[in-house]
Design a protein around this motif. Structure first.
Motif, PDB file in Angstrom:
ATOM      1  N   LEU A 344       0.829  -1.205   0.000  1.00 38.47           N
ATOM      2  CA  LEU A 344       0.000   0.000   0.000  1.00 38.47           C
ATOM      3  C   LEU A 344       0.865   1.256   0.000  1.00 38.47           C
ATOM      4  O   LEU A 344       0.570   2.232  -0.710  1.00 38.47           O
ATOM      5  CB  LEU A 344      -0.932  -0.007   1.213  1.00 38.47           C
ATOM      6  CG  LEU A 344      -2.090  -1.007   1.160  1.00 38.47           C
ATOM      7  CD1 LEU A 344      -2.792  -1.068   2.510  1.00 38.47           C
ATOM      8  CD2 LEU A 344      -3.085  -0.631   0.067  1.00 38.47           C
ATOM      9  N   ILE A 345       1.911   1.247   0.807  1.00 39.98           N
ATOM     10  CA  ILE A 345       2.810   2.404   0.851  1.00 39.98           C
ATOM     11  C   ILE A 345       3.478   2.612  -0.502  1.00 39.98           C
ATOM     12  O   ILE A 345       3.596   3.743  -0.995  1.00 39.98           O
ATOM     13  CB  ILE A 345       3.863   2.219   1.951  1.00 39.98           C
ATOM     14  CG1 ILE A 345       3.192   2.294   3.333  1.00 39.98           C
ATOM     15  CG2 ILE A 345       4.945   3.288   1.843  1.00 39.98           C
ATOM     16  CD1 ILE A 345       4.131   2.024   4.482  1.00 39.98           C
ATOM     17  N   GLU A 346       3.928   1.524  -1.133  1.00 39.90           N
ATOM     18  CA  GLU A 346       4.567   1.636  -2.443  1.00 39.90           C
ATOM     19  C   GLU A 346       3.593   2.194  -3.480  1.00 39.90           C
ATOM     20  O   GLU A 346       3.950   3.070  -4.281  1.00 39.90           O
ATOM     21  CB  GLU A 346       5.090   0.273  -2.888  1.00 39.90           C
ATOM     22  CG  GLU A 346       6.283  -0.220  -2.070  1.00 39.90           C
ATOM     23  CD  GLU A 346       6.686  -1.632  -2.457  1.00 39.90           C
ATOM     24  OE1 GLU A 346       5.927  -2.263  -3.232  1.00 39.90           O
ATOM     25  OE2 GLU A 346       7.751  -2.098  -1.993  1.00 39.90           O
ATOM     26  N   ALA A 347       2.355   1.686  -3.453  1.00 39.72           N
ATOM     27  CA  ALA A 347       1.355   2.163  -4.417  1.00 39.72           C
ATOM     28  C   ALA A 347       1.020   3.629  -4.173  1.00 39.72           C
ATOM     29  O   ALA A 347       0.885   4.418  -5.127  1.00 39.72           O
ATOM     30  CB  ALA A 347       0.092   1.306  -4.324  1.00 39.72           C
ATOM     31  N   TRP A 348       0.906   4.002  -2.903  1.00 40.81           N
ATOM     32  CA  TRP A 348       0.560   5.397  -2.589  1.00 40.81           C
ATOM     33  C   TRP A 348       1.701   6.342  -2.960  1.00 40.81           C
ATOM     34  O   TRP A 348       1.466   7.435  -3.477  1.00 40.81           O
ATOM     35  CB  TRP A 348       0.219   5.517  -1.106  1.00 40.81           C
ATOM     36  CG  TRP A 348      -0.464   6.805  -0.772  1.00 40.81           C
ATOM     37  CD1 TRP A 348       0.070   7.888  -0.149  1.00 40.81           C
ATOM     38  CD2 TRP A 348      -1.819   7.147  -1.055  1.00 40.81           C
ATOM     39  NE1 TRP A 348      -0.861   8.886  -0.021  1.00 40.81           N
ATOM     40  CE2 TRP A 348      -2.039   8.460  -0.580  1.00 40.81           C
ATOM     41  CE3 TRP A 348      -2.876   6.481  -1.681  1.00 40.81           C
ATOM     42  CZ2 TRP A 348      -3.262   9.105  -0.692  1.00 40.81           C
ATOM     43  CZ3 TRP A 348      -4.096   7.124  -1.795  1.00 40.81           C
ATOM     44  CH2 TRP A 348      -4.279   8.416  -1.300  1.00 40.81           C
ATOM     45  N   ASP A 349       2.932   5.928  -2.687  1.00 43.24           N
ATOM     46  CA  ASP A 349       4.074   6.765  -3.039  1.00 43.24           C
ATOM     47  C   ASP A 349       4.206   6.930  -4.558  1.00 43.24           C
ATOM     48  O   ASP A 349       4.680   7.963  -5.041  1.00 43.24           O
ATOM     49  CB  ASP A 349       5.369   6.159  -2.486  1.00 43.24           C
ATOM     50  CG  ASP A 349       5.471   6.296  -0.977  1.00 43.24           C
ATOM     51  OD1 ASP A 349       4.733   7.124  -0.407  1.00 43.24           O
ATOM     52  OD2 ASP A 349       6.281   5.572  -0.368  1.00 43.24           O
ATOM     53  N   ARG A 350       3.765   5.921  -5.284  1.00 45.15           N
ATOM     54  CA  ARG A 350       3.905   5.970  -6.741  1.00 45.15           C
ATOM     55  C   ARG A 350       2.798   6.777  -7.406  1.00 45.15           C
ATOM     56  O   ARG A 350       3.068   7.573  -8.302  1.00 45.15           O
ATOM     57  CB  ARG A 350       3.894   4.540  -7.301  1.00 45.15           C
ATOM     58  CG  ARG A 350       4.093   4.476  -8.811  1.00 45.15           C
ATOM     59  CD  ARG A 350       4.142   3.036  -9.285  1.00 45.15           C
ATOM     60  NE  ARG A 350       4.306   2.958 -10.736  1.00 45.15           N
ATOM     61  CZ  ARG A 350       4.301   1.829 -11.421  1.00 45.15           C
ATOM     62  NH1 ARG A 350       4.162   0.666 -10.778  1.00 45.15           N
ATOM     63  NH2 ARG A 350       4.453   1.832 -12.732  1.00 45.15           N
ATOM     64  N   PHE A 351       1.564   6.586  -6.950  1.00 40.30           N
ATOM     65  CA  PHE A 351       0.427   7.225  -7.620  1.00 40.30           C
ATOM     66  C   PHE A 351      -0.235   8.326  -6.798  1.00 40.30           C
ATOM     67  O   PHE A 351      -0.923   9.176  -7.341  1.00 40.30           O
ATOM     68  CB  PHE A 351      -0.644   6.167  -7.960  1.00 40.30           C
ATOM     69  CG  PHE A 351      -0.159   5.083  -8.854  1.00 40.30           C
ATOM     70  CD1 PHE A 351       0.087   5.333 -10.196  1.00 40.30           C
ATOM     71  CD2 PHE A 351       0.071   3.809  -8.356  1.00 40.30           C
ATOM     72  CE1 PHE A 351       0.540   4.330 -11.027  1.00 40.30           C
ATOM     73  CE2 PHE A 351       0.512   2.795  -9.188  1.00 40.30           C
ATOM     74  CZ  PHE A 351       0.765   3.054 -10.527  1.00 40.30           C
ATOM     75  N   GLY A 352      -0.045   8.286  -5.494  1.00 35.30           N
ATOM     76  CA  GLY A 352      -0.797   9.181  -4.635  1.00 35.30           C
ATOM     77  C   GLY A 352      -0.144  10.527  -4.435  1.00 35.30           C
ATOM     78  O   GLY A 352       1.039  10.714  -4.697  1.00 35.30           O
ATOM     79  N   PRO A 353      -0.934  11.481  -3.957  1.00 33.36           N
ATOM     80  CA  PRO A 353      -0.395  12.815  -3.659  1.00 33.36           C
ATOM     81  C   PRO A 353       0.437  12.791  -2.385  1.00 33.36           C
ATOM     82  O   PRO A 353       0.523  11.781  -1.687  1.00 33.36           O
ATOM     83  CB  PRO A 353      -1.668  13.660  -3.476  1.00 33.36           C
ATOM     84  CG  PRO A 353      -2.693  12.670  -3.030  1.00 33.36           C
ATOM     85  CD  PRO A 353      -2.359  11.369  -3.683  1.00 33.36           C
ATOM     86  N   MET A 354       1.022  13.914  -2.068  1.00 31.12           N
ATOM     87  CA  MET A 354       1.911  13.996  -0.905  1.00 31.12           C
ATOM     88  C   MET A 354       1.101  14.256   0.372  1.00 31.12           C
ATOM     89  O   MET A 354       1.107  15.355   0.917  1.00 31.12           O
ATOM     90  CB  MET A 354       2.949  15.098  -1.124  1.00 31.12           C
ATOM     91  CG  MET A 354       3.833  14.873  -2.332  1.00 31.12           C
ATOM     92  SD  MET A 354       4.767  13.329  -2.203  1.00 31.12           S
ATOM     93  CE  MET A 354       5.846  13.722  -0.836  1.00 31.12           C
ATOM     94  N   HIS A 355       0.404  13.251   0.810  1.00 32.28           N
ATOM     95  CA  HIS A 355      -0.337  13.319   2.066  1.00 32.28           C
ATOM     96  C   HIS A 355       0.126  12.181   2.968  1.00 32.28           C
ATOM     97  O   HIS A 355       0.351  11.056   2.506  1.00 32.28           O
ATOM     98  CB  HIS A 355      -1.842  13.219   1.826  1.00 32.28           C
ATOM     99  CG  HIS A 355      -2.417  14.390   1.083  1.00 32.28           C
ATOM    100  ND1 HIS A 355      -2.522  15.649   1.631  1.00 32.28           N
ATOM    101  CD2 HIS A 355      -2.905  14.492  -0.178  1.00 32.28           C
ATOM    102  CE1 HIS A 355      -3.056  16.476   0.750  1.00 32.28           C
ATOM    103  NE2 HIS A 355      -3.284  15.807  -0.357  1.00 32.28           N
ATOM    104  N   ASP A 356       0.257  12.487   4.252  1.00 33.82           N
ATOM    105  CA  ASP A 356       0.789  11.505   5.194  1.00 33.82           C
ATOM    106  C   ASP A 356      -0.177  10.343   5.388  1.00 33.82           C
ATOM    107  O   ASP A 356      -1.383  10.531   5.510  1.00 33.82           O
ATOM    108  CB  ASP A 356       1.046  12.168   6.550  1.00 33.82           C
ATOM    109  CG  ASP A 356       2.155  13.206   6.485  1.00 33.82           C
ATOM    110  OD1 ASP A 356       2.995  13.102   5.577  1.00 33.82           O
ATOM    111  OD2 ASP A 356       2.167  14.119   7.340  1.00 33.82           O
TER     112      ASP A 356
END
Length: 415
Positions: A344-356
């Motif tokens: 999930l972290i990898e997917a979020w870092d790749r596609f997601g915005p910069m939100h914690d």
């Protein structure tokens, strides 16, 4: 200088007092109806709406419209009514001396004319906000769908209350309110609608706001709950400006105000109306705007994550200053594959915005189903579940000895 005043209420004595004082205040019109007075202020550019009839008060949306134009709103209360804090509305006793009345009104009008960012205006706003520094407002938001937002919001509030904080939980979802169902409250009265009516009456009395809510005993503590609308067709009763002011009033008196809001934030700004029309999604926008923390609950699968990304893009386009914190819900191997947190972290870092990303909540459908069936939060139905432990951690509560025996609850309308 002269200050133009529109008087709401057929109070001839007030008109005579203002005219005989021969000060800066000049009554340009006397109106008997709220709509007439508001229209007179907006069309004539009056500097003050003076409400001399304590039984009449504009809707909070109308107050916001007047303030945005630079018209000060002054509310005269009779001797039997206690003055309660109401942001941006000047409340004065009806028997105030004319010299004091003019001085207070003049200062308010001048403050409205100050440019944004001026030191005087900043000092005034800071002073007005000081009573609300005690508590915090936390909103739970999500993309459309069913990511478990209400379940997380409810149990977050319960855990904070169990840790000794004073908590009020408001169900501000205008599409599918469910907090009352999850607590086993068959409440058709819709506390949030009552709260809005109280604010629109010109009162910010915390005792009246408390009375509109239900007290729910959870374990050894109680939580105050403002139930949502039982039918989605009643959404016009939940007025954004009124609910925002009520939330700020609760913040004055509680450690934590928890809001469960609907996912939709699109406003009908492209449409043209002869009058200001209510907007269903404005409730969510107002609640997110007044929140100290925004938690976005994301369903951790191939459907929930793209929905969340689109919702955040929409939020950033219209409200770039809002920064939600991400909570992945229903995390499991079956949904995300092996090592689900890492994926999930990898997917979020790749596609997601910069939100914690601040939390990973396990997929425990059996416990959640049992909780809804029993009308009880996790603290009572599954005190040792991993899902409850993660929500406690999310609320900043350290693990401790957990209760072994379920405590029965009773519900009461607060006095």
């Amino acid at each position: 200088m002269s200050i133009s005043v529109v008087l709401l209420g057929e109070q001839e004595s007030m008109v005579r007092q203002i005219e005989s004082y021969q000060g800066e205040l000049i009554v340009t019109r006397v109106c008997s109806e709220i709509a007439e007075a508001v229209a007179a202020c907006l069309t004539a550019g009056a500097e003050v709406l003076l409400i001399a009839d304590a039984q009449q008060f504009p809707l909070m949306e109308q107050v916001d419209e007047l303030l945005s134009q630079g018209t000060a709103v002054v509310y005269l209360l009779d001797g039997s009514a206690a003055i309660s804090p109401m942001p941006e509305v000047l409340q004065l006793p009806a028997d105030i001396a004319m010299s004091d009345l003019e001085q207070r009104i003049t200062a308010t009008v001048r403050s409205l004319k100050l440019p944004e960012g001026s030191p005087e205006k900043d000092d005034r706003e800071t002073t007005d906000l000081e009573p609300r520094d005690k508590g915090r407002i936390v909103s739970f938001w999500s993309a459309p769908g069913s990511p478990g937002r209400s379940t997380v919001a409810l149990n977050f509030a319960v855990e904070a209350a169990a840790a000794g904080r004073s908590v009020v939980l408001l169900d501000a979802d205008t599409y599918a309110a469910s907090i009352s169902i999850q607590l086993g409250l068959m409440d058709e009265s819709a506390s949030v609608a009552q709260i809005c009516r109280i604010m629109d009456s010109g009162s910010a009395d915390i005792s009246r706001l408390n009375a509109a809510c239900s007290l729910v005993q959870v374990g050894d503590t109680t939580i105050r709950v403002g139930t949502g609308i039982p039918r989605s067709s009643r959404w016009p009763e939940v007025r954004p400006s009124a609910l925002r002011r009520a939330t700020l009033a609760f913040k004055d008196h509680y450690d934590l105000v928890v809001l469960d809001v609907a996912p939709h934030i699109a406003l009908d700004e492209q449409l043209s109306f002869d009058t200001q029309a209510p907007q269903r999604n404005a409730v969510t926008v107002e609640m997110l705007g007044c929140s100290d923390d925004i938690f976005m609950v994301v369903q951790s699968d191939s459907v929930g994550i793209p929905r969340a990304l689109r919702a955040i893009d929409e939020l950033e386009e219209s409200h770039a200053d809002l920064q939600p914190k991400i909570i992945f819900n229903r995390v499991s191997v079956s949904r995300s594959g092996r090592s689900p947190k890492r994926r999930l972290i990898e997917a979020w870092d790749r596609f997601g915005p910069m939100h914690d990303v601040v939390g990973f909540l396990p997929n425990d459908s059996a416990v959640c189903s049992a909780s809804v069936l029993a009308g009880s939060p996790l603290l009572e139905i599954a005190p040792r579940s991993s899902l409850r432990m993660e929500i406690r951690s999310l609320a900043g509560i350290k693990s401790s000895n957990l209760p072994k025996k379920r405590v029965s609850r009773r519900f009461s309308k607060s006095a």
